[in-house]
Design a protein around this motif. Structure first.
Motif, PDB file in Angstrom:
ATOM      1  N   PRO B 138      67.713  29.306  23.973  1.00  0.00           N
ATOM      2  CA  PRO B 138      67.850  30.711  23.801  1.00  0.00           C
ATOM      3  C   PRO B 138      69.077  31.425  23.412  1.00  0.00           C
ATOM      4  O   PRO B 138      69.137  32.216  22.685  1.00  0.00           O
ATOM      5  CB  PRO B 138      67.407  31.118  25.451  1.00  0.00           C
ATOM      6  CG  PRO B 138      66.809  29.921  25.975  1.00  0.00           C
ATOM      7  CD  PRO B 138      67.547  28.838  25.271  1.00  0.00           C
ATOM      8  N   GLN B 139      70.064  30.758  23.771  1.00  0.00           N
ATOM      9  CA  GLN B 139      71.285  31.067  23.342  1.00  0.00           C
ATOM     10  C   GLN B 139      71.606  30.825  21.794  1.00  0.00           C
ATOM     11  O   GLN B 139      72.002  31.573  21.037  1.00  0.00           O
ATOM     12  CB  GLN B 139      72.427  30.603  24.233  1.00  0.00           C
ATOM     13  CG  GLN B 139      72.569  31.142  25.416  1.00  0.00           C
ATOM     14  CD  GLN B 139      73.797  30.429  26.306  1.00  0.00           C
ATOM     15  OE1 GLN B 139      74.860  30.848  25.875  1.00  0.00           O
ATOM     16  NE2 GLN B 139      73.392  29.969  27.627  1.00  0.00           N
ATOM     17  N   ILE B 214      73.506  39.241  23.368  1.00  0.00           N
ATOM     18  CA  ILE B 214      73.730  38.976  24.692  1.00  0.00           C
ATOM     19  C   ILE B 214      74.592  39.988  25.273  1.00  0.00           C
ATOM     20  O   ILE B 214      75.737  39.919  24.733  1.00  0.00           O
ATOM     21  CB  ILE B 214      74.241  37.477  24.893  1.00  0.00           C
ATOM     22  CG1 ILE B 214      73.306  36.422  24.510  1.00  0.00           C
ATOM     23  CG2 ILE B 214      75.025  37.315  26.410  1.00  0.00           C
ATOM     24  CD1 ILE B 214      74.016  35.253  24.438  1.00  0.00           C
ATOM     25  N   PRO B 215      74.080  40.808  26.123  1.00  0.00           N
ATOM     26  CA  PRO B 215      75.148  41.945  26.435  1.00  0.00           C
ATOM     27  C   PRO B 215      76.367  41.460  26.736  1.00  0.00           C
ATOM     28  O   PRO B 215      76.669  40.548  27.703  1.00  0.00           O
ATOM     29  CB  PRO B 215      74.267  42.452  27.674  1.00  0.00           C
ATOM     30  CG  PRO B 215      72.984  42.203  27.544  1.00  0.00           C
ATOM     31  CD  PRO B 215      72.957  40.648  26.969  1.00  0.00           C
ATOM     32  N   GLY B 216      77.752  42.115  26.377  1.00  0.00           N
ATOM     33  CA  GLY B 216      78.825  41.966  26.844  1.00  0.00           C
ATOM     34  C   GLY B 216      79.391  40.733  25.706  1.00  0.00           C
ATOM     35  O   GLY B 216      80.645  40.256  25.983  1.00  0.00           O
ATOM     36  N   ALA B 220      83.447  39.825  25.061  1.00  0.00           N
ATOM     37  CA  ALA B 220      83.958  38.390  25.666  1.00  0.00           C
ATOM     38  C   ALA B 220      84.706  37.575  24.453  1.00  0.00           C
ATOM     39  O   ALA B 220      85.365  36.776  24.863  1.00  0.00           O
ATOM     40  CB  ALA B 220      82.946  37.655  26.140  1.00  0.00           C
TER      41      ALA B 220
END
Ligand SMILES: Nc1ncnc2c1ncn2[C@@H]1O[C@H](COP(=O)(O)OP(=O)(O)OP(=O)(O)O)[C@@H](O)[C@H]1O
Ligand SMILES: [Mg+2]
Lengths: 247, 222
Positions: B138-139, B214-216, B220
């Motif tokens: 999924p990532q 992906i939120p954030g 990051a």
């Protein structure tokens, strides 16, 4: 059987040809809190990772609740179901909300339905004061919040032994406090904990025992207050002095 | 220039090529994705021989011109008894070529997921299959999406090479019109049509990226 939860004997491990752990003997009783101290590169993380076989030992024996750890998948599943691991860099799954992070291991490991698992996850988050953050994604949180969420995730499967590898050292000093508070809270729950940390106040107040490691060997171990206040070995004393002068 | 002729004769004639161009693109992209996934899996999970095979495949298709590959499949394969029509030959050639690029996109996306994610999954008792299914893939797919859409847009343009073996897609029709009318400005019209297809596709990609980001994550990275 005695009260020993974890028994490590003659543990050797390393990477490639480099031996990092050179014969570790260590045990942790049920409910006992043990703090591991030691200079950088002494093998603290390697030791912790060997316990649930995240790093495969070269030789020696690790027993958890009498069960000898070995690479057999069924054994590893049982071992990992009874140990929780908290990493220095949190290692939350960034593509899932906090509550999914906490619930997923319950669904996969214990065959719970999503609803059951999330109910338990929510209650753990609530207890740790993270209830409001359940629907947030990890990277939307501060480092301290992420680490507390990671602790919640490790607690979800209700492990008998919680392994924590420098849970506060990636954080800015002003964020450490909230994680240390969480550690105190978890320590009160009666679960055994093996913690690598340089938070000496926490060690002094919450640990039953302190173990000092250097160059892959245990140099000194004993009652937390004894070791921290009156270390017997020169190396321990030097290390503690340097650590305190840094604070 | 005669506007009405342009609008009612030339433009519709060219536009009839659009569905063919899109079919070529969609089919060869899908073939490339399916085959590319297998090739990437062979490189990431496969035994040594499988991984070497996959690597050679990728090097071969990336290291030789697509035009040569199209010619080989259309004109070369009949020598061994495999006769394909021009459309099928184009889909296969472009799809096989794209598979090499898509395999690399997928492989590097999987490799980009840090070791710590595997460790965390393992520490929670996940099996290898669960780790890939719930944590790594999924990532990785989010990491790969922008590059995959780029590849798709590139294919829209590459399908014009199919004109050379006679597939009546957008560019073949353009060439036909130019030689029929002696109006080279029709090339500009074709370019505008390609642009009108590619631009929204890129926009769509940006939308996908934002939607499934992906939120954030960006924060990051800095
Ligand atoms: N994955 C790895 N591959 C190769 N060498 C490693 C790996 N992990 C650790 N090492 C090496 O093993 C030695 C012990 O590392 P370890 O991380 O266990 O030490 P540590 O006591 O946890 O140190 P720190 O306080 O810096 O976290 C170090 O020399 C380190 O460079
Ligand atoms: Mg370490």
């Amino acid at each position: 059987m005695s009260g020993e939860l974890l028994q490590i004997s003659g543990l050797r491990a390393g990477y490639g040809r480099i031996e990092v752990l050179r014969g570790i003997n260590l045990s942790v009783k049920k409910g006992e809190k043990v703090v591991i101290l030691g200079p950088s590169g002494s093998g603290k993380s390697t030791l912790l990772k060997c316990i649930p076989y995240l790093v495969r030992p070269w030789s020696g024996e690790i027993r958890i609740n009498g069960l000898v750890v070995n690479p057999d998948p069924a054994t590893l599943r049982r071992i990992r179901a009874s140990t929780g691991f908290v990493f220095q860099q949190y290692n939350l799954f960034p593509h899932m909300t906090v509550i999914r992070n906490v619930a997923l291991p319950l669904e996969l490991g214990k065959g719970m339905s999503r609803r059951e698992a999330e109910k338990i996850a929510q209650s753990i988050l609530d207890v740790l004061g993270l209830g409001e953050l359940a629907e947030k994604f990890p990277l939307e949180l501060s480092g301290g919040q992420q680490q507390r969420a990671a602790i919640a995730r490790a607690l979800a499967i209700d492990p008998k032994l919680l392994l924590l590898d420098e849970p506060t050292s990636a954080l800015d000093p002003e964020l450490r406090y909230e994680v240390v508070e969480t550690l105190y809270q978890v320590a009160k729950q009666g679960r055994a904990m093996l913690i690598v940390t340089h938070e000496l106040d926490f060690a002094e107040a919450a640990a039953d025992r302190v173990v000092f490691i250097d160059e892959g060997l245990i140099v000194e171990e004993g009652d937390a207050k004894e070791v921290l206040e009156r270390p017997k070995k020169e190396r321990t004393e030097k290390f503690l002095r340097r650590l305190r002068s840094r604070l | 220039m005669d506007i009405s002729r342009f609008l009612f004769q030339i433009l519709p004639y060219l536009m009839e090529g659009i569905p063919v161009t899109m079919q070529l693109t969609l089919l060869s992209f899908s073939l490339g994705l399916a085959l590319g996934s297998v090739l990437a899996a062979a490189r990431v999970f496969g035994s040594k021989p499988l991984s070497v095979f996959s690597r050679s495949y990728i090097e071969f298709f990336r290291g030789t011109p697509l035009l040569v590959q199209i010619f080989f499949i259309y004109f070369g394969l009949p020598a061994v008894g495999i006769r394909l029509d021009a459309f099928t030959a184009s889909v296969i050639a472009i799809g096989f070529n794209s598979a090499a690029y898509q395999a690399e996109i997928l492989r590097s996306a999987i490799k980009s997921i840090p070791e710590e994610q595997y460790l965390a999954a393992e520490s929670l008792g996940m099996t290898t299959v669960q780790t890939y299914r719930f944590i790594i893939f999924p990532q990785a797919i989010r990491v790969a999406t922008p590059a995959l859409v780029n590849e798709f847009v590139a294919l829209i343009k590459y399908t014009s090479l199919a004109s050379i073996i006679g597939v009546a897609e957008l560019f073949r029709r353009t060439e036909y019109m130019v030689s029929y009318t002696f109006m080279p400005e029709i090339y500009l019209l074709a370019a505008a049509i390609y642009l009108a297809i590619c631009l929204p596709t890129s926009q769509f990609s940006k939308m996908l990226e934002t939607r499934y980001a992906i939120p954030g994550y960006k924060r990051a990275l800095v």
